[in-house]
Write an enzyme that holds these catalytic residues in place. Structure first.
Site, short mmCIF file in Angstrom:
data_model
loop_
_atom_site.label_atom_id
_atom_site.label_comp_id
_atom_site.label_asym_id
_atom_site.label_seq_id
_atom_site.Cartn_x
_atom_site.Cartn_y
_atom_site.Cartn_z
N GLN A 119 1.03 -1.07 -0.05
CA GLN A 119 -0.30 0.19 -0.41
C GLN A 119 1.29 1.54 -0.29
O GLN A 119 0.27 2.15 0.41
CB GLN A 119 -0.88 0.14 1.30
CG GLN A 119 -1.68 -1.13 1.48
CD GLN A 119 -3.26 -0.60 0.54
OE1 GLN A 119 -3.14 -0.19 -0.57
NE2 GLN A 119 -4.05 -1.66 -0.28
N SER A 120 2.45 0.59 -0.81
CA SER A 120 2.90 2.48 -0.06
C SER A 120 1.81 3.53 -1.42
O SER A 120 1.74 3.94 -2.43
CB SER A 120 4.51 1.71 -1.28
OG SER A 120 4.76 3.25 -1.80
N ASN A 121 1.96 4.41 -0.63
CA ASN A 121 2.10 6.05 -1.28
C ASN A 121 3.25 6.58 -2.53
O ASN A 121 2.72 6.82 -3.49
CB ASN A 121 1.74 7.49 -0.04
CG ASN A 121 1.04 6.96 0.97
OD1 ASN A 121 -0.57 6.80 0.58
ND2 ASN A 121 0.78 7.49 2.01
N CYS A 123 4.88 4.52 -3.86
CA CYS A 123 4.47 3.90 -5.46
C CYS A 123 3.41 4.25 -6.16
O CYS A 123 3.69 4.91 -7.68
CB CYS A 123 4.14 1.99 -5.32
SG CYS A 123 6.18 1.31 -4.97
#
Length: 242
Positions: A119-121, A123
């Protein structure tokens, strides 16, 4: 098997319907690549060679903050609202990406590769920035071993990653740990996916985790100058890190 499992995101079945995602740049004609001159106090540093591409809504405002819990200190507080830089670009992250995408475009790259959590912001912001400048995004997402063989779904940033046309490469936690389980491991995994793309004839631009590079740091040097111009001479600044 291999280190990462690619998850095809160009088409996805949702509630019995097929959703076709765009493969062409959406608004790249509206963007400008700007030359960049360091602020006077940073003039001794080598300026970014390729300038920056305007991606964010900058400068962000400095807004008064009426915080009752701090009123007894007798201090007038303000907040630098980098959350208003553009929601899809994750607040202050766009500051680094403006410089990184300028280098990627100037270098003739046709896609970007970066890595982060599922859930990387970072990325998601990189995928948005890449799409804005007409590059494909390849996102390496670290997932738990028990989820490695599953469809990652549409929750949270995964939905936005899909809508932005990104290709996901899922990397299991155990593979990440075998590589060292640290920042150096992430760099190695980034390079491995980039190497595979080169074998396919692509020209990838690698963005390290978080976009944290010497070039990306110019985004925050610019933010300091932006804030300096917004503050009154008698005002000071405090920043949190974590």
């Amino acid at each position: 098997g291999g280190l990462c499992r690619e998850n095809s995101l160009n088409q996805h079945r949702l509630a019995g319907r097929r959703l076709a995602l765009p493969r062409t740049p959406m608004v790249s004609v509206l963007l400008q690549r700007l030359s960049y001159t360091p602020p006077p106090w940073a003039s001794a540093l080598a300026a970014p060679t390729h300038g920056r591409i305007k991606l964010g809504h900058l400068p962000t405002p400095l807004m008064r903050w009426a915080c009752g819990a701090l009123s007894e200190l007798g201090v007038r507080w303000s907040i630098k609202r980098d959350d208003l830089s553009g929601n899809e670009l994750s607040g202050n992250k766009v500051r680094k990406l403006e410089f990184l995408m300028a280098e990627a475009v100037a270098g003739g790259h046709d896609c970007v590769v970066t890595i982060g959590g599922v859930q990387s912001n970072h990325c998601r912001a990189t995928a948005a920035a890449a799409r804005l400048v007409g590059l494909d995004a390849h996102l390496i997402l670290l997932v738990r071993d028990k989820s490695f063989g599953d469809e990652p779904g549409l929750q949270g940033n995964l939905l936005l990653d899909r809508l932005l046309g990104a290709t996901l490469h899922l990397c299991s936690g155990s593979d990440y740990l075998r590589q060292g389980g640290d920042l150096a491991a992430m760099n190695r995994i980034n390079e491995q996916v980039a190497a595979e793309l080169r074998r396919q004839g692509r020209v990838p631009y690698i963005v390290p985790v978080g976009g944290t590079t010497p070039l990306g740091t110019w985004g925050y040097l610019s933010a300091v100058e932006e804030l300096r111009q917004q503050l009154q001479p008698e005002e000071g600044a405090a920043a949190a890190a974590g």
